[in-house]
Design a protein around this motif. Structure first.
Motif, PDB file in Angstrom:
ATOM      1  N   ASN A 121      11.406   5.866   3.067  1.00  0.00           N
ATOM      2  CA  ASN A 121      11.844   6.874   2.101  1.00  0.00           C
ATOM      3  C   ASN A 121      12.669   6.236   0.991  1.00  0.00           C
ATOM      4  OD1 ASN A 121      10.615   9.094   3.200  1.00  0.00           O
ATOM      5  ND2 ASN A 121      12.367   9.699   4.452  1.00  0.00           N
ATOM      6  N   ASN A 179      10.368   4.618  -1.282  1.00  0.00           N
ATOM      7  CA  ASN A 179       9.316   5.531  -1.732  1.00  0.00           C
ATOM      8  C   ASN A 179       7.935   5.046  -1.299  1.00  0.00           C
ATOM      9  OD1 ASN A 179       8.365   7.849  -3.004  1.00  0.00           O
ATOM     10  ND2 ASN A 179       8.070   6.816  -4.969  1.00  0.00           N
ATOM     11  N   ARG A 180       7.832   4.692  -0.033  1.00  0.00           N
ATOM     12  CA  ARG A 180       6.563   4.226   0.518  1.00  0.00           C
ATOM     13  C   ARG A 180       5.918   5.336   1.345  1.00  0.00           C
ATOM     14  NH1 ARG A 180       7.925   0.857  -2.517  1.00  0.00           N
ATOM     15  NH2 ARG A 180       8.064  -1.401  -2.194  1.00  0.00           N
ATOM     16  N   GLU A 181       4.609   5.427   1.257  1.00  0.00           N
ATOM     17  CA  GLU A 181       3.855   6.379   2.057  1.00  0.00           C
ATOM     18  C   GLU A 181       3.146   5.623   3.177  1.00  0.00           C
ATOM     19  OE1 GLU A 181       0.077   9.491   1.710  1.00  0.00           O
ATOM     20  OE2 GLU A 181       0.655   8.209   0.010  1.00  0.00           O
ATOM     21  N   ILE A 239       0.304   5.774   6.057  1.00  0.00           N
ATOM     22  CA  ILE A 239      -0.872   6.471   6.563  1.00  0.00           C
ATOM     23  C   ILE A 239      -1.180   5.904   7.946  1.00  0.00           C
ATOM     24  CG2 ILE A 239      -3.305   6.992   6.145  1.00  0.00           C
ATOM     25  CD1 ILE A 239      -2.718   6.451   3.156  1.00  0.00           C
ATOM     26  N   PRO A 293       0.882   2.695  -0.793  1.00  0.00           N
ATOM     27  CA  PRO A 293       0.910   3.160   0.596  1.00  0.00           C
ATOM     28  C   PRO A 293       0.640   2.017   1.583  1.00  0.00           C
ATOM     29  CG  PRO A 293      -1.127   3.835  -0.470  1.00  0.00           C
ATOM     30  CD  PRO A 293      -0.271   3.255  -1.539  1.00  0.00           C
TER      31      PRO A 293
END
Length: 301
Positions: free
Chosen positions: A174, A177-179, A181, A216
């Protein structure tokens, strides 16, 4: 009688000639070995006179020369790596230590406000924690590379361990700012390994992905008949195919000029631990994606 006498003389003459040629060939072998040992040549033993026993002797001597040559090359490479390691360790330790000392000197000033003091103390703590991480990495490297270091083998529940590890990265992802999956199987996956080592491997790979990717991060795990595979991939636009050969080297970082890149030991430690567990860690570049893949072999016996 005369023919028998002549035949005996002929046989004796052939034997003497053969002995003479062997003696000369032994002198040649000695001269070639002397020149090799004096460093005058790197040429292997060659024969002028063909004899089965001499050929076997020359072959064994040449094998020994190959072994000596490989040992010398390994020694030179080890000495070079040691010098590089000392240089890198000195650089990595000096940077945060110099920063800490600088802020301590600033805190000794009587002209600082309380707010400035709190700010400098906070920065010094961050640098101290950074220094602690470096020291832990260097210590772990020395332990892993010791000849008598062995991992305790135990049953590990990967279906519970991996999600727990990934959950620990929630705040860090967070912050950057990483996503993530994530694709994990529903069934329970057990394997024989070492829980602490597996945790360290996954943490190092995820940390590397977070640090070097702006996009991501894909994380997946699958169980096959004889293996369990965990893949972690991230965007790596600046990575070249040639970089894959040195990606797992000690102290490798994409940019040594940046002080926050880490020791460059994370991937090296991860691969070393995988080897200790009889597994493997590989890297592959697919278009702009760096794919790190851990494979553990299942013990069905």
């Amino acid at each position: 009688m005369t023919s028998f006498f002549l035949a005996t003389i002929a046989i004796a003459a052939v034997a003497l000639i053969h002995l003479y040629l062997i003696k000369n060939e032994m002198k040649r072998i000695h001269a070639q070995l002397h020149a090799y040992n004096q460093g005058l040549t790197g040429k292997k033993i060659d024969l002028v006179f063909s004899d089965r026993n001499l050929e076997q002797l020359a072959a064994e001597i040449n094998n020994l020369m190959d072994f000596v040559s490989d040992a010398k090359a390994l020694r030179r490479r080890t000495e070079y790596e040691l010098k590089q390691s000392i240089s890198n360790i000195s650089h990595d330790l000096r940077t945060p230590l110099t920063s800490i000392l600088g802020y301590i000197q600033l805190l000794e000033s009587d002209q600082l406000s309380e707010e400035e003091k709190r700010e400098y103390v906070s920065i010094a703590k961050i640098r101290a924690k950074r220094l602690q991480v470096l020291l832990n990495d260097f210590f772990e490297l020395s332990v892993i590379e010791s000849m008598d270091y062995e991992l305790k083998r135990e049953m590990v529940d990967m279906s519970a361990l991996v999600p727990d590890i990934l959950f620990g990265f929630y705040d860090r992802m967070n912050e950057r700012n990483r996503e993530a999956i994530i694709q994990l199987p529903d069934e329970k996956i057990d394997l024989i390994g070492n829980e602490s080592a597996i945790k360290r491997v996954v943490e190092n790979l995820v940390t590397n992905a977070i640090h070097y990717s702006d996009g991501p991060i894909w994380i997946s795990m699958e169980s096959l008949d004889l293996t369990v595979a965990l893949s972690i991939s991230n965007e790596a636009k600046h990575l070249k195919a040639s970089d894959l050969n040195i990606l797992f080297d000690r102290f490798y970082t994409e940019d040594r000029s940046r002080s926050d890149t880490g020791t460059g030991l994370g991937l090296f430690i991860a691969r070393s631990l995988m080897v200790k567990m009889n597994g493997e860690l590989t890297a592959e570049l697919l278009e702009n994606q760096l794919v790190m893949k851990c494979v553990w072999r299942l013990d069905r016996g």
